[in-house]
Design a protein around this motif. Structure first.
Motif, PDB file in Angstrom:
ATOM      1  N   GLY A 194       2.682   6.135  -7.051  1.00  0.00           N
ATOM      2  CA  GLY A 194       1.601   6.713  -7.837  1.00  0.00           C
ATOM      3  C   GLY A 194       1.651   8.236  -7.827  1.00  0.00           C
ATOM      4  O   GLY A 194       1.515   8.879  -8.876  1.00  0.00           O
ATOM      5  N   ILE A 195       1.859   8.823  -6.662  1.00  0.00           N
ATOM      6  CA  ILE A 195       1.967  10.283  -6.557  1.00  0.00           C
ATOM      7  C   ILE A 195       3.187  10.784  -7.331  1.00  0.00           C
ATOM      8  O   ILE A 195       3.116  11.782  -8.061  1.00  0.00           O
ATOM      9  CB  ILE A 195       2.037  10.710  -5.087  1.00  0.00           C
TER      10      ILE A 195
ATOM     11  N   ILE B  57       0.832  -1.208   0.000  1.00  0.00           N
ATOM     12  CA  ILE B  57       0.000   0.000   0.000  1.00  0.00           C
ATOM     13  C   ILE B  57       0.867   1.260   0.000  1.00  0.00           C
ATOM     14  O   ILE B  57       0.621   2.205  -0.768  1.00  0.00           O
ATOM     15  CB  ILE B  57      -0.946  -0.010   1.218  1.00  0.00           C
ATOM     16  N   ILE B  58       1.902   1.286   0.838  1.00  0.00           N
ATOM     17  CA  ILE B  58       2.776   2.462   0.920  1.00  0.00           C
ATOM     18  C   ILE B  58       3.514   2.678  -0.391  1.00  0.00           C
ATOM     19  O   ILE B  58       3.587   3.803  -0.920  1.00  0.00           O
ATOM     20  CB  ILE B  58       3.775   2.311   2.084  1.00  0.00           C
ATOM     21  N   CYS B  59       4.077   1.604  -0.951  1.00  0.00           N
ATOM     22  CA  CYS B  59       4.848   1.719  -2.194  1.00  0.00           C
ATOM     23  C   CYS B  59       3.958   2.157  -3.356  1.00  0.00           C
ATOM     24  O   CYS B  59       4.347   3.033  -4.144  1.00  0.00           O
ATOM     25  CB  CYS B  59       5.514   0.388  -2.506  1.00  0.00           C
ATOM     26  N   VAL B  60       2.775   1.570  -3.471  1.00  0.00           N
ATOM     27  CA  VAL B  60       1.856   1.945  -4.545  1.00  0.00           C
ATOM     28  C   VAL B  60       1.443   3.407  -4.420  1.00  0.00           C
ATOM     29  O   VAL B  60       1.383   4.136  -5.419  1.00  0.00           O
ATOM     30  CB  VAL B  60       0.612   1.022  -4.531  1.00  0.00           C
ATOM     31  N   SER B  61       1.182   3.861  -3.198  1.00  0.00           N
ATOM     32  CA  SER B  61       0.753   5.246  -2.976  1.00  0.00           C
ATOM     33  C   SER B  61       1.858   6.239  -3.325  1.00  0.00           C
ATOM     34  O   SER B  61       1.639   7.206  -4.069  1.00  0.00           O
ATOM     35  CB  SER B  61       0.312   5.435  -1.525  1.00  0.00           C
ATOM     36  N   ILE B  62       3.066   6.009  -2.797  1.00  0.00           N
ATOM     37  CA  ILE B  62       4.176   6.935  -3.042  1.00  0.00           C
ATOM     38  C   ILE B  62       4.546   6.966  -4.520  1.00  0.00           C
ATOM     39  O   ILE B  62       4.727   8.041  -5.115  1.00  0.00           O
ATOM     40  CB  ILE B  62       5.393   6.549  -2.182  1.00  0.00           C
TER      41      ILE B  62
ATOM     42  N   GLY C 240      -2.610  -3.946  -5.848  1.00  0.00           N
ATOM     43  CA  GLY C 240      -3.574  -3.728  -4.780  1.00  0.00           C
ATOM     44  C   GLY C 240      -4.601  -4.849  -4.691  1.00  0.00           C
ATOM     45  O   GLY C 240      -4.989  -5.273  -3.596  1.00  0.00           O
TER      46      GLY C 240
ATOM     47  N   SER D  83      -0.394  -1.123 -10.910  1.00  0.00           N
ATOM     48  CA  SER D  83      -0.593  -0.720  -9.514  1.00  0.00           C
ATOM     49  C   SER D  83      -1.900  -1.265  -8.963  1.00  0.00           C
ATOM     50  O   SER D  83      -1.958  -1.736  -7.815  1.00  0.00           O
ATOM     51  CB  SER D  83      -0.578   0.813  -9.408  1.00  0.00           C
TER      52      SER D  83
END
Length: 361
Positions: free
Chosen positions: A33-34, A26-31, A78, A74
């Motif tokens: 992605g941004i 979750i952290i890797c996908v979020s960072i 998830g 991504s």
């Protein structure tokens, strides 16, 4: 196809059933992605500084297609967490859907990487006007397209029939050594990345400009090699992919490295287009440069995503106020007279420094 876990492995999984890599996903996908969105927006804004309007070049379109496949990848990362991905295999709730999303991830990763490479090639083609270099880019692009199509087919048909991937009760089935396949593909990808990083350097060395500017341009292209580093690190995990008795947990590290590799690829494709943005920021941080006639305004820069300097410059005289030799009523005479070259880019006349203009052939 993953190996069946041994009794010792099963005992370890039961004792460590609370272990989970889901937060890491979750952290890797979020960072990432941004970061990917920021890199693309900076690229588009840098282009806006050149033409003062938002427009997409062919290189931009290829990058956005790559980004769409990146988003699919991504989403797939998830989705696997819903069925046990990121946890030990004994915690998997639906092996069929878990592996279907895994196949989708493999295909979307391959497609995204391929379009990123094509975007870089198209960007090079818009910058350098050498016919020989263009022929090389065309051949290289065709090889990349064929290579990535072949990889996608193997990703889908890793096991025959496909159901054998998650249903080992099928009596007749076969799966290739996917870890070895990924290692070979990874080595080829690293070689391609190095070619993409270094192929424009001979063109830069031929430019009729100062050594300092040549070094700066070479540094800019070499900065686009960050994905090479991630690709090399990724090779270390390739052989173990899908070869352990705990694939839902052990494969995650390689999957996250693949995600970082794609984000690094988006940055690599965009770095050469950031030059107008760099000049703009420099001008803001150093206001004195704005009033200097030797300063190149950020909107006059050659570096934009897909723009190229035309070979029909216009010579104009740029007269600005300076120390007056005389002051006759109604007439101001100045000694500050400058000849400048301008080129038409996207309907806008943009000033081009002499040394850069002579270099782009």
């Amino acid at each position: 196809m993953a190996a069946l876990p041994s009794k010792e492995q099963i005992a370890y999984m039961i004792a460590h059933s609370d272990e989970s890599l889901v937060p890491n996903i979750i952290i890797c996908v979020s960072i990432c992605g941004i970061a990917s969105i920021v890199f693309i927006l900076l690229r588009l804004y840098s282009q806006y500084l050149v033409s003062h309007k938002f427009r997409l070049t062919q290189s931009d379109i290829l990058l956005l297609i790559a980004w769409v496949f990146y988003v699919v990848y991504s989403i797939g990362l998830g989705m696997i967490t819903k069925y046990g991905g990121g946890r030990h295999v004994i915690m998997v709730t639906d092996m069929r859907l878990l592996n279907i999303w895994k196949i989708i991830d493999e295909v979307s990763y391959t497609a995204s990487l391929g379009f990123l490479k094509l975007g870089i090639i198209r960007l090079y083609g818009s910058i350098f006007r050498s016919r020989t270099f263009h022929r090389f880019l065309w051949v290289f692009a065709l090889l990349i397209i064929a290579f990535h199509i072949a990889i996608s087919i193997v990703n889908i048909l890793e096991c025959i029939p496909i159901q054998y991937y998650w249903d080992v009760t099928i009596s007749v089935g076969y799966c290739l050594n996917y870890g070895l396949f990924m290692l070979l593909v990874g080595i080829i990808n690293v070689i391609i990345d190095f070619i993409l990083v270094f192929c424009p350097i001979p063109m830069v060395l031929r430019l009729h400009t100062s050594k300092q500017k040549k070094r700066l341009l070479i540094f800019t292209f070499c900065m686009g090699g960050s994905a090479c580093i991630v690709s090399i690190v990724r090779l270390a995990f390739s052989l173990d992919f899908d070869a352990t008795g705990d694939p839902s947990y052990d494969n995650i590290r390689l999957s996250l490295l693949s995600l970082i590799e794609l984000v690094a690829g988006i940055l690599d494709t965009s770095i050469p287009t950031y030059w107008p943005l760099f000049r703009h920021i420099t001008a803001i941080c150093s206001p004195s440069l704005i009033n200097s006639s030797a300063n190149i305004d950020s909107k006059d820069s050659k570096w934009n995503s897909g723009g190229s300097i035309r070979t029909s410059p216009q010579i104009t005289a740029d007269v600005s106020s300076g120390q007056l030799e005389s002051n006759i009523s109604g007439i101001n005479v100045t000694t500050h007279v400058e000849l400048a070259r301008y080129t038409n880019m996207g309907g806008n006349w943009i000033r081009v420094p002499d040394d850069i203009h002579k270099g782009w052939k």
